[in-house]
Design a protein around this motif. Structure first.
Motif: not given
Length: 430
Positions: A316-333
């Motif tokens: 799935v990651a090789f195809f490039g359709i895996d979700p991006s991750v946006n997390q910093s401290g207590q914030f989770v996108g």
């Protein structure tokens, strides 16, 4: 962490810079390799052998994926028995900001490439099959020329709209053989009205391969539309010239696309004698709904060795359709998009496969009832594009399981699949 010596190479078109670092990251050798100078390649081999003797460890050669420029060096070193690692420029670019000073040159870049491989603990690339590499090039060129063909079709349509806007009411497909033949011989409404009746009907009949009566009816409709738009036509020299140029480009591109497709077929047939696994894998992929010969060949060529993917998530990651991750401290996108870090061509093919699986036939029956139902349920909770992305992920899991088990796809409901899983059946279904 990799404790062997590493040779980082910054590749350019005519020459490359090689920097060799020790296990403690000290620079122990530098060399400029001119790609048209055999003595530079021999000197590089001498340096690598000397480093191997000094450290009792064989150096790993690392370079960025730079279009086609790195292929000459990669092939030379692998054919001489050296381990070569190809890293993504995104990886090496991210580490270049480690220094405070802004220094950019080829020698520094070669050092950063070597350090990137050391810090990321990457693996060396296995030499790809010559046939698969050739197949990948052919498939990519097929899609590149197809994109150019689409572009010229749009340009042709824009010119036809100026010369005779209602031409599409006679021939909806402007790029059909009949349409192109008429436009090439009779580009303006005046040319159409002044044409010999029997000759024009003959062109329509021969190119369309239909009856004389059908061709005559088309001729009469064409004459009527030409009279209707005659006073509005912009039939200047520029439009007529570009019309003929675009027609020639469309025909030429279509011929070349057909040649590439024939070469792909020929290559797959030839591989059945030397590497039967290639044609076997293509047949397995074609058993999945929505995947035709060209799509199967492209998927196989882009992925290469399926054994390097131990889990569906890696594919799935090789195809490039895996979700991006946006997390910093207590914030989770929560509004994360696809990473799109993988193969662009694979995502393009996967998108068309997903659409084919969720559409309905002329009798209103779904092409793939299981995925169609899955898509409809997702649409109740998510936007349509998000639901389609979920279908694309399902299809990748199917591809992974079919190639892992070496068994054709079987359409099963989730309930049936669960029952078979309890019976230790390995074939994956939706």
């Amino acid at each position: 962490m990799n404790l062997k010596p590493i040779a980082g190479i910054d590749v350019s078109k005519y020459f490359s810079e090689m920097v060799v670092i020790s296990p403690t990251n000290e620079i122990i050798a530098r060399l400029t390799i001119h790609h048209n100078n055999p003595s530079d390649f021999d000197r590089a081999i001498e340096i690598l052998k000397k480093v191997e003797e000094d450290f009792a460890a064989r150096p790993t050669i690392v370079m960025e994926a730079t279009g086609h420029y790195h292929k000459i060096l990669s092939r030379f070193f692998t054919s001489n028995g050296w381990d070569v690692a190809i890293i993504n420029p995104i990886q090496s670019n991210s580490i270049k900001n480690a220094g405070v000073r802004k220094v950019k040159n080829d020698k520094i870049d070669a050092l950063w490439i070597a350090l990137t491989f050391r810090l990321t603990n990457s693996t060396t690339a296995q030499p790809s099959s010559e046939i698969l590499e050739c197949l990948k090039n052919l498939c990519r060129q097929y899609y590149n020329l197809s994109d150019e063909l689409t572009s010229y079709k749009y340009r042709l349509t824009s010119v036809v709209d100026q010369i005779m806007l209602n031409f599409k009411e006679v021939f909806p497909d402007i790029c059909s053989k009949t349409s192109l033949a008429i436009l090439e011989n009779y580009p303006t409404p005046n040319d159409i009205l002044g044409a010999d009746t029997e000759k024009l009907i003959s062109i329509i009949q021969q190119t369309s391969k239909k009856s004389y009566q059908w061709a005559k009816e088309k001729y009469e409709l064409l004459i009527a539309k030409a009279k209707e738009f005659k006073s509005f036509s912009i039939s200047n020299l520029a439009n007529v010239t570009m019309l003929k140029v675009y027609i020639n480009m469309v025909l030429t591109l279509q011929q070349n696309i057909d040649k590439i497709f024939e070469s792909i077929n020929q290559l797959v047939q030839q591989s059945s004698q030397t590497q039967p696994s290639i044609s076997e894998n293509i047949n397995l992929l074609q058993s999945i709904p929505g995947i035709g010969f060209l799509s199967a060949a492209t998927i196989l060529a882009e992925i290469g060795d399926f054994e390097k993917f131990s889990k569906p998530n890696k594919l799935v990651a090789f195809f490039g359709i895996d979700p991006s991750v946006n997390q910093s401290g207590q914030f989770v996108g929560t509004k994360n998009k696809m990473s799109k870090r993988g193969s662009k061509i694979l995502r393009r093919i996967l998108f068309t496969i997903a659409l084919a699986n969720i559409r309905t036939k002329r009798d209103s029956k779904p092409c793939n009832p299981v995925l169609f139902e899955y898509y409809q349920k997702k649409c109740q909770q998510k936007p349509k594009k998000v639901a389609l992305g979920a279908v694309m992920r399902k299809i990748i899991c199917i591809i992974f399981a079919v190639m892992r088990d070496k068994k054709p796809f079987e359409l099963r409901t989730p309930e049936e699949h669960i029952r078979r899983c309890f019976n230790n059946t390995a074939v994956y279904c939706v």
